[in-house]
Write an enzyme that holds these catalytic residues in place. Structure first.
Site, PDB file in Angstrom:
ATOM      1  N   TRP A 157      99.029  52.298  55.102  1.00 33.08           N
ATOM      2  CA  TRP A 157      99.362  51.676  53.823  1.00 33.08           C
ATOM      3  C   TRP A 157      99.923  52.657  52.805  1.00 33.08           C
ATOM      4  CZ3 TRP A 157      96.690  54.314  50.220  1.00 33.08           C
ATOM      5  CH2 TRP A 157      95.483  54.906  50.605  1.00 33.08           C
ATOM      6  N   ASN A 158      99.708  53.956  52.990  1.00 29.99           N
ATOM      7  CA  ASN A 158     100.043  54.888  51.898  1.00 29.99           C
ATOM      8  C   ASN A 158     101.544  55.167  51.769  1.00 29.99           C
ATOM      9  OD1 ASN A 158      99.862  56.283  54.333  1.00 29.99           O
ATOM     10  ND2 ASN A 158      99.119  58.167  53.401  1.00 29.99           N
ATOM     11  N   LYS A 181     103.540  47.064  63.775  1.00 30.88           N
ATOM     12  CA  LYS A 181     102.360  46.468  63.170  1.00 30.88           C
ATOM     13  C   LYS A 181     102.052  47.285  61.911  1.00 30.88           C
ATOM     14  CE  LYS A 181      98.061  45.476  62.111  1.00 30.88           C
ATOM     15  NZ  LYS A 181      97.385  46.112  60.954  1.00 30.88           N
ATOM     16  N   PRO A 182     102.408  46.783  60.703  1.00 32.98           N
ATOM     17  CA  PRO A 182     102.134  47.526  59.469  1.00 32.98           C
ATOM     18  C   PRO A 182     100.713  47.293  58.985  1.00 32.98           C
ATOM     19  CG  PRO A 182     103.253  45.489  58.937  1.00 32.98           C
ATOM     20  CD  PRO A 182     103.123  45.516  60.441  1.00 32.98           C
ATOM     21  N   GLY A 234      97.395  57.244  61.029  1.00 37.34           N
ATOM     22  CA  GLY A 234      96.202  56.693  60.395  1.00 37.34           C
ATOM     23  C   GLY A 234      95.022  57.618  60.577  1.00 37.34           C
ATOM     24  N   SER A 235      93.834  57.056  60.548  1.00 36.93           N
ATOM     25  CA  SER A 235      92.614  57.870  60.599  1.00 36.93           C
ATOM     26  C   SER A 235      92.388  58.436  61.991  1.00 36.93           C
ATOM     27  CB  SER A 235      91.406  57.031  60.189  1.00 36.93           C
ATOM     28  OG  SER A 235      91.079  56.092  61.199  1.00 36.93           O
ATOM     29  N   GLU A 256      99.540  60.812  64.554  1.00 36.59           N
ATOM     30  CA  GLU A 256      99.527  61.616  63.319  1.00 36.59           C
ATOM     31  C   GLU A 256      98.320  61.138  62.536  1.00 36.59           C
ATOM     32  OE1 GLU A 256      99.602  62.323  59.593  1.00 36.59           O
ATOM     33  OE2 GLU A 256     101.491  61.221  59.501  1.00 36.59           O
ATOM     34  N   LEU A 257      97.267  61.964  62.524  1.00 39.23           N
ATOM     35  CA  LEU A 257      95.958  61.533  62.057  1.00 39.23           C
ATOM     36  C   LEU A 257      95.564  62.233  60.759  1.00 39.23           C
ATOM     37  CD1 LEU A 257      94.343  61.475  65.619  1.00 39.23           C
ATOM     38  CD2 LEU A 257      95.539  59.643  64.412  1.00 39.23           C
ATOM     39  N   CYS A 290      98.256  62.284  53.663  1.00 37.79           N
ATOM     40  CA  CYS A 290      97.598  63.050  54.728  1.00 37.79           C
ATOM     41  C   CYS A 290      97.843  64.552  54.601  1.00 37.79           C
ATOM     42  CB  CYS A 290      98.052  62.556  56.091  1.00 37.79           C
ATOM     43  SG  CYS A 290      99.834  62.573  56.332  1.00 37.79           S
ATOM     44  N   GLU A 391      87.868  64.815  54.193  1.00 42.52           N
ATOM     45  CA  GLU A 391      89.165  64.569  53.585  1.00 42.52           C
ATOM     46  C   GLU A 391      88.995  63.706  52.334  1.00 42.52           C
ATOM     47  OE1 GLU A 391      93.616  62.960  54.854  1.00 42.52           O
ATOM     48  OE2 GLU A 391      91.875  62.370  56.044  1.00 42.52           O
TER      49      GLU A 391
END
Length: 489
Positions: A157-158, A181-182, A234-235, A256-257, A290, A391
């Site tokens: 979402w960011n 898939k957003p 995402g996470s 990419e976490l 991130c 984080e």
């Protein structure tokens, strides 16, 4: 469906599958809220399992023709998307600000970066080179690079436009078909992007959009053998689950976490430049990034000077609705983001940290309905505090002093994450030594701009693997084929 908020430009709210807009089979919808006002701005269609399966089938059916299409046609379509993104940047920025909260100027910059992603990858499509390897005995050895097939992309979402374009542009350029898939919190930017795909004239099935519950959609995507590549931002926890679930079908995967970036200011640094860079990087998207600096290490000799300068700059920041002129930082995305920050601050203050500015939720007529938090600076942070290890997705600067280079490298690397890192120095020998020693996929030296269409983006350790952007990015969407040819005797 139409929007109930007159401030928001009209945009489709349905799924996009096989070239057509359609409601989900279950007819369910989900509300999208403006985080600055709490107002529901749209009701978005939700996909069922059968809808996701239909999207996979459409992408799989479209793949042979798309991979074999004339290269110029593919390049022209990508260029057309770039031009439309630029042409509609103001409208798209407004959509993003209303659903995500970031200031309009940041949103527009993200849109233009998305256009640059498509333009760069349109050019890269022409440079997917193979190789000819010298071979003995009347043989020819060829190495070819081919598209993988159906690519599933799951985005956060960011950066609702930036992450989508960074994944879809190279995937399409390489000759793959895609399913996006957003995030359910910010689907409107993705919907607007797919309107552009439709206007640009992409063939049916090449680009598909599904929205709905992440666990249900992710389950269908990971279990399908027809989905040959999964890319996720995402996470770390979700990335680990997707990685495990994709194992049965042996997909190519890139992740990419999470990040927990150190920002080091050595005693010989340009203090003004370092403070300016820190505040700009930290409060971009209000810290919901991130690669945002999360642990600020400052040499003891300049700690007071640097801290005073940072506090002064932070006090000048304007927080508010991103649609208003002059706003530097908008709201956080939702209520629980505020709760996490409060927990970290409570823990740090109880263990001896000093609150220099901020530290509270903003209140008043302009803030009560949204998720606003004061820009915050903490001093005296130590590794015993939660904020050192967790984080922080928010507007908090925790300052930690250090004495020696060896000490700060050890502290900076004391994290399970390894995405971005930064340091400021004017010592060339230190540039070489510290950039080598930092266990991170990206290092900014006297520089905070580390994400560019031309340069590799990605991390190590629990920050994931694979790279986006640059020629490295398109390689993630290609398979290598070796062909050995023997002449007839």
């Amino acid at each position: 469906m139409i929007f109930v908020n007159s401030e928001l430009p009209t945009v489709k709210t349905q799924l996009f599958i096989n070239g057509s807009w359609q409601d989900g089979a279950n007819k369910e919808t989900k509300a999208v809220k403006n985080p600055a006002t709490g107002e529901i701005v749209a009701e978005i269609a939700q996909a069922s399992e059968s809808d996701v399966t239909a999207a996979i089938e459409a992408a799989n059916k479209a793949f042979p023709d798309w991979r074999g299409i004339e290269l110029k046609t593919r390049v022209d379509l990508l260029e057309r998307v770039a031009s439309l993104l630029e042409e509609k940047a103001d409208r798209l920025a407004r959509i993003m600000t209303i659903e995500q909260g970031k200031p309009l100027k940041e949103a527009k910059a993200e849109i233009l970066t998305g256009a640059a992603n498509f333009r760069f990858n349109a050019e890269e499509a022409r440079r997917v080179y193979g190789e000819t390897i010298p071979a003995p005995n009347k043989r020819i050895f060829l190495v070819k690079k081919e598209p993988i097939g159906v690519v599933a992309a799951i985005t956060p979402w960011n950066f609702p436009m930036g992450m989508a374009t960074r994944k879809l542009a190279p995937a399409l350029a390489a000759g793959n078909t895609v399913i996006l898939k957003p995030s359910g919190e910010t689907p409107l930017s993705a919907l607007a992007l797919f309107e552009i795909f439709e206007e640009a004239g992409f063939p049916n099935g090449v680009v598909n959009l599904v929205m709905g519950k992440s666990s249900e959609i992710g389950d269908v995507l990971t279990k399908s053998d027809k989905v040959r590549k999964l890319t996720f931002t995402g996470s770390t926890a979700v990335g680990q689950a997707l990685y495990q679930e994709s194992g049965e079908t042996l997909k190519k995967i890139s992740l990419e976490l999470g990040g927990h970036a150190p920002f080091i200011v050595f005693s010989d640094a340009d203090v003004e430049a370092a403070a300016t860079g820190l505040v700009a990087a930290k409060f971009r998207n209000n810290g919901q990034v991130c690669v945002s600096p999360n642990r600020i290490f400052v040499a003891k000799e300049i700690e007071q000077e640097f801290t005073d300068l940072v506090v002064k700059k932070v006090k000048q920041l304007q927080v508010g609705n991103g649609l208003k002129d002059g706003v530097d930082a908008g709201p956080l995305i939702r209520e629980d983001a505020i709760g996490k920050i409060d927990q970290q601050l409570e823990d740090a203050l109880a263990k001896g940290a000093e609150l220099l500015v901020g530290g509270k939720r903003l209140s008043g007529q302009d803030f009560d309905q949204g998720f606003f938090y004061q820009p915050t600076v903490l001093n005296g942070v130590t590794r015993e505090m939660k904020i050192f290890h967790q984080e922080t997705f928010g507007p908090v600067i925790p300052i930690i002093s250090f004495v020696s280079d060896d000490e700060v490298v050890k502290l900076a690397n004391d994290s399970e994450f390894g995405l971005a890192s930064y340091f400021y120095t004017q010592n060339l020998a230190r540039v070489e030594e510290i950039s080598n020693a930092l266990e991170y996929g990206m290092v900014g030296v006297n520089e905070i701009s580390i994400s560019n269409p031309e340069t590799p983006f990605g991390g190590v350790k629990h920050s994931g693997f694979g790279r986006e952007n640059g020629h490295f990015g398109i390689e993630e969407y290609l398979n290598i084929k070796f062909v050995a040819i023997k002449y007839r005797e």
